[in-house]
Design a protein around this motif. Sequence first.
Motif, PDB file in Angstrom:
ATOM      1  N   GLU A 121       0.822  -1.209   0.000  1.00 42.50           N
ATOM      2  CA  GLU A 121       0.000   0.000   0.000  1.00 42.50           C
ATOM      3  C   GLU A 121       0.857   1.261   0.000  1.00 42.50           C
ATOM      4  O   GLU A 121       0.487   2.272  -0.592  1.00 42.50           O
ATOM      5  N   HIS A 122       2.030   1.214   0.657  1.00 42.57           N
ATOM      6  CA  HIS A 122       2.870   2.411   0.683  1.00 42.57           C
ATOM      7  C   HIS A 122       3.388   2.764  -0.710  1.00 42.57           C
ATOM      8  O   HIS A 122       3.589   3.941  -1.020  1.00 42.57           O
ATOM      9  N   VAL A 123       3.578   1.750  -1.566  1.00 41.32           N
ATOM     10  CA  VAL A 123       4.019   2.022  -2.938  1.00 41.32           C
ATOM     11  C   VAL A 123       2.902   2.725  -3.706  1.00 41.32           C
ATOM     12  O   VAL A 123       3.128   3.726  -4.401  1.00 41.32           O
ATOM     13  N   ARG A 124       1.683   2.191  -3.581  1.00 38.08           N
ATOM     14  CA  ARG A 124       0.535   2.809  -4.252  1.00 38.08           C
ATOM     15  C   ARG A 124       0.327   4.250  -3.785  1.00 38.08           C
ATOM     16  O   ARG A 124       0.158   5.165  -4.606  1.00 38.08           O
ATOM     17  N   LEU A 125       0.352   4.464  -2.474  1.00 38.76           N
ATOM     18  CA  LEU A 125       0.147   5.809  -1.951  1.00 38.76           C
ATOM     19  C   LEU A 125       1.287   6.738  -2.347  1.00 38.76           C
ATOM     20  O   LEU A 125       1.066   7.925  -2.610  1.00 38.76           O
ATOM     21  N   GLY A 126       2.497   6.201  -2.376  1.00 40.82           N
ATOM     22  CA  GLY A 126       3.626   7.012  -2.814  1.00 40.82           C
ATOM     23  C   GLY A 126       3.473   7.484  -4.240  1.00 40.82           C
ATOM     24  O   GLY A 126       3.770   8.642  -4.572  1.00 40.82           O
ATOM     25  N   GLN A 127       3.005   6.616  -5.128  1.00 38.64           N
ATOM     26  CA  GLN A 127       2.785   7.000  -6.515  1.00 38.64           C
ATOM     27  C   GLN A 127       1.724   8.087  -6.618  1.00 38.64           C
ATOM     28  O   GLN A 127       1.863   9.046  -7.384  1.00 38.64           O
ATOM     29  N   ILE A 128       0.646   7.938  -5.839  1.00 40.69           N
ATOM     30  CA  ILE A 128      -0.404   8.953  -5.849  1.00 40.69           C
ATOM     31  C   ILE A 128       0.134  10.278  -5.326  1.00 40.69           C
ATOM     32  O   ILE A 128      -0.089  11.347  -5.922  1.00 40.69           O
ATOM     33  N   LEU A 129       0.855  10.235  -4.222  1.00 38.15           N
ATOM     34  CA  LEU A 129       1.389  11.446  -3.618  1.00 38.15           C
ATOM     35  C   LEU A 129       2.354  12.170  -4.548  1.00 38.15           C
ATOM     36  O   LEU A 129       2.307  13.395  -4.700  1.00 38.15           O
ATOM     37  N   LEU A 130       3.228  11.405  -5.200  1.00 38.34           N
ATOM     38  CA  LEU A 130       4.275  12.008  -6.011  1.00 38.34           C
ATOM     39  C   LEU A 130       3.784  12.476  -7.367  1.00 38.34           C
ATOM     40  O   LEU A 130       4.383  13.356  -7.974  1.00 38.34           O
ATOM     41  N   HIS A 131       2.700  11.892  -7.874  1.00 35.73           N
ATOM     42  CA  HIS A 131       2.286  12.191  -9.248  1.00 35.73           C
ATOM     43  C   HIS A 131       0.957  12.930  -9.367  1.00 35.73           C
ATOM     44  O   HIS A 131       0.649  13.444 -10.439  1.00 35.73           O
ATOM     45  N   SER A 132       0.173  13.006  -8.298  1.00 35.13           N
ATOM     46  CA  SER A 132      -1.126  13.679  -8.418  1.00 35.13           C
ATOM     47  C   SER A 132      -0.980  15.192  -8.483  1.00 35.13           C
ATOM     48  O   SER A 132      -1.853  15.880  -9.019  1.00 35.13           O
ATOM     49  N   GLY A 133       0.116  15.720  -7.925  1.00 39.14           N
ATOM     50  CA  GLY A 133       0.295  17.162  -7.895  1.00 39.14           C
ATOM     51  C   GLY A 133      -0.540  17.858  -6.844  1.00 39.14           C
ATOM     52  O   GLY A 133      -0.641  19.088  -6.834  1.00 39.14           O
ATOM     53  N   LEU A 134      -1.153  17.100  -5.932  1.00 42.94           N
ATOM     54  CA  LEU A 134      -2.052  17.652  -4.924  1.00 42.94           C
ATOM     55  C   LEU A 134      -1.529  17.385  -3.516  1.00 42.94           C
ATOM     56  O   LEU A 134      -0.940  16.337  -3.269  1.00 42.94           O
ATOM     57  N   PRO A 135      -1.773  18.305  -2.580  1.00 43.97           N
ATOM     58  CA  PRO A 135      -1.638  17.926  -1.176  1.00 43.97           C
ATOM     59  C   PRO A 135      -2.632  16.810  -0.879  1.00 43.97           C
ATOM     60  O   PRO A 135      -3.729  16.785  -1.436  1.00 43.97           O
ATOM     61  N   LEU A 136      -2.251  15.908   0.007  1.00 42.36           N
ATOM     62  CA  LEU A 136      -3.068  14.734   0.304  1.00 42.36           C
ATOM     63  C   LEU A 136      -3.363  14.667   1.792  1.00 42.36           C
ATOM     64  O   LEU A 136      -2.437  14.678   2.610  1.00 42.36           O
ATOM     65  N   VAL A 137      -4.648  14.608   2.145  1.00 43.90           N
ATOM     66  CA  VAL A 137      -5.044  14.257   3.504  1.00 43.90           C
ATOM     67  C   VAL A 137      -5.326  12.761   3.487  1.00 43.90           C
ATOM     68  O   VAL A 137      -6.272  12.303   2.835  1.00 43.90           O
ATOM     69  N   LEU A 138      -4.469  12.006   4.167  1.00 45.52           N
ATOM     70  CA  LEU A 138      -4.573  10.554   4.201  1.00 45.52           C
ATOM     71  C   LEU A 138      -5.141  10.128   5.544  1.00 45.52           C
ATOM     72  O   LEU A 138      -4.567  10.425   6.594  1.00 45.52           O
ATOM     73  N   LEU A 139      -6.260   9.417   5.506  1.00 45.19           N
ATOM     74  CA  LEU A 139      -6.941   8.981   6.719  1.00 45.19           C
ATOM     75  C   LEU A 139      -6.554   7.543   7.058  1.00 45.19           C
ATOM     76  O   LEU A 139      -6.314   6.734   6.164  1.00 45.19           O
ATOM     77  N   PRO A 140      -6.526   7.190   8.339  1.00 48.69           N
ATOM     78  CA  PRO A 140      -6.356   5.785   8.703  1.00 48.69           C
ATOM     79  C   PRO A 140      -7.534   4.966   8.186  1.00 48.69           C
ATOM     80  O   PRO A 140      -8.608   5.506   7.900  1.00 48.69           O
ATOM     81  N   PRO A 141      -7.372   3.659   8.050  1.00 54.87           N
ATOM     82  CA  PRO A 141      -8.481   2.818   7.574  1.00 54.87           C
ATOM     83  C   PRO A 141      -9.711   2.951   8.462  1.00 54.87           C
ATOM     84  O   PRO A 141      -9.606   3.054   9.684  1.00 54.87           O
ATOM     85  N   ALA A 142     -10.890   2.968   7.810  1.00 55.55           N
ATOM     86  CA  ALA A 142     -12.181   3.012   8.524  1.00 55.55           C
ATOM     87  C   ALA A 142     -12.277   4.201   9.470  1.00 55.55           C
ATOM     88  O   ALA A 142     -12.903   4.112  10.538  1.00 55.55           O
ATOM     89  N   TRP A 143     -11.694   5.321   9.106  1.00 54.66           N
ATOM     90  CA  TRP A 143     -11.725   6.516   9.954  1.00 54.66           C
ATOM     91  C   TRP A 143     -13.117   7.144   9.903  1.00 54.66           C
ATOM     92  O   TRP A 143     -13.630   7.453   8.834  1.00 54.66           O
ATOM     93  N   THR A 144     -13.744   7.354  11.050  1.00 55.49           N
ATOM     94  CA  THR A 144     -15.105   7.880  11.096  1.00 55.49           C
ATOM     95  C   THR A 144     -15.208   9.200  11.852  1.00 55.49           C
ATOM     96  O   THR A 144     -16.285   9.796  11.899  1.00 55.49           O
ATOM     97  N   ARG A 145     -14.117   9.675  12.429  1.00 59.39           N
ATOM     98  CA  ARG A 145     -14.189  10.916  13.204  1.00 59.39           C
ATOM     99  C   ARG A 145     -14.251  12.124  12.260  1.00 59.39           C
ATOM    100  O   ARG A 145     -13.631  12.128  11.200  1.00 59.39           O
ATOM    101  N   PRO A 146     -14.945  13.184  12.654  1.00 57.88           N
ATOM    102  CA  PRO A 146     -14.994  14.392  11.823  1.00 57.88           C
ATOM    103  C   PRO A 146     -13.678  15.158  11.908  1.00 57.88           C
ATOM    104  O   PRO A 146     -12.860  14.914  12.811  1.00 57.88           O
ATOM    105  N   PRO A 147     -13.442  16.103  10.992  1.00 54.86           N
ATOM    106  CA  PRO A 147     -12.215  16.899  11.055  1.00 54.86           C
ATOM    107  C   PRO A 147     -12.166  17.734  12.332  1.00 54.86           C
ATOM    108  O   PRO A 147     -13.148  18.376  12.703  1.00 54.86           O
ATOM    109  N   ARG A 148     -11.015  17.687  13.004  1.00 53.65           N
ATOM    110  CA  ARG A 148     -10.773  18.525  14.172  1.00 53.65           C
ATOM    111  C   ARG A 148      -9.383  19.122  14.044  1.00 53.65           C
ATOM    112  O   ARG A 148      -8.458  18.470  13.572  1.00 53.65           O
ATOM    113  N   PHE A 149      -9.263  20.365  14.524  1.00 55.17           N
ATOM    114  CA  PHE A 149      -7.981  21.061  14.412  1.00 55.17           C
ATOM    115  C   PHE A 149      -7.634  21.745  15.738  1.00 55.17           C
ATOM    116  O   PHE A 149      -7.128  22.858  15.744  1.00 55.17           O
ATOM    117  N   ASP A 150      -7.930  21.064  16.847  1.00 56.45           N
ATOM    118  CA  ASP A 150      -7.522  21.627  18.133  1.00 56.45           C
ATOM    119  C   ASP A 150      -6.007  21.744  18.193  1.00 56.45           C
ATOM    120  O   ASP A 150      -5.468  22.716  18.735  1.00 56.45           O
TER     121      ASP A 150
END
Length: 274
Positions: A121-150
Amino acid sequence: MNDVLAYANGHDDWEAGFGFAARLAARLDGCLTGLNIFPSPAVPGGFYGATETFAAILESVRKAETAAYAAGAGFIAWAGRHGVRAAAWQVAEGNESNVLQRLGNRHDLLVMARDAHAADEHVRLGQILLHSGLPLVLLPPAWTRPPRFDCIALAWNGSAEALRAIHAARPLLRRARRIVVLRGELRDAYAEIGWLPPFDLVDYLACHGLEAELQGIAESGDAAGPALLEAAHLQRADLLVMGGYGRSRFSEWILGGATRHLLGHASLPLFLRH
């Protein structure tokens, strides 16, 4: 960050696949695009009946794609109920890195979750990160919590990748109650060919009205990944911002040890930028 792109497989459970992204887009008063990607059918060969087999595979893929397209109205209505100002639904076929690279040309941020069951999975995510040209917010698997920025933690080693990530994360940093800089071993500006200009991250953040605390990280190299995660949890961080460090410029998909560890083991959302 006016245009958020959310990528998930499937369209049976909007909340599980896109809930975090919808709430984030609503908080940013931005637009949200939901995305499903189907791999292009491969042509089998070398055995009797290959043509018929491929025809059956193609028909199955086309049915799945048609169902995904039909789900678009439901996605848009669901996103609106979460306060998203405007939403769209995209279905694509092909290599996911290529699709995300194309959509990255008109989006500001990519949100997706890590697949805990995928091999390499790290290879797949690395390819996406390096080639998409976008900042990436990567969530843990099955993450259900809403965004928080405390508290938002920043992984800082003086590299260009780390600075690009922090620069891209400023819209989220403005919403943080606390910002903690997890400072590792800084790169020597005089070790390069020519002298790099001096830079102070705390001063840079202060220029943008952002006050930050400093926390040192003793570990370096491959040991920096576990140390960063431990420090982020000790600070009760809701988000860890870091650069995507490539170990080799000639083999960009081979990520450095710290990035590789975080891609595989982070138990909090990551904000990554190469």
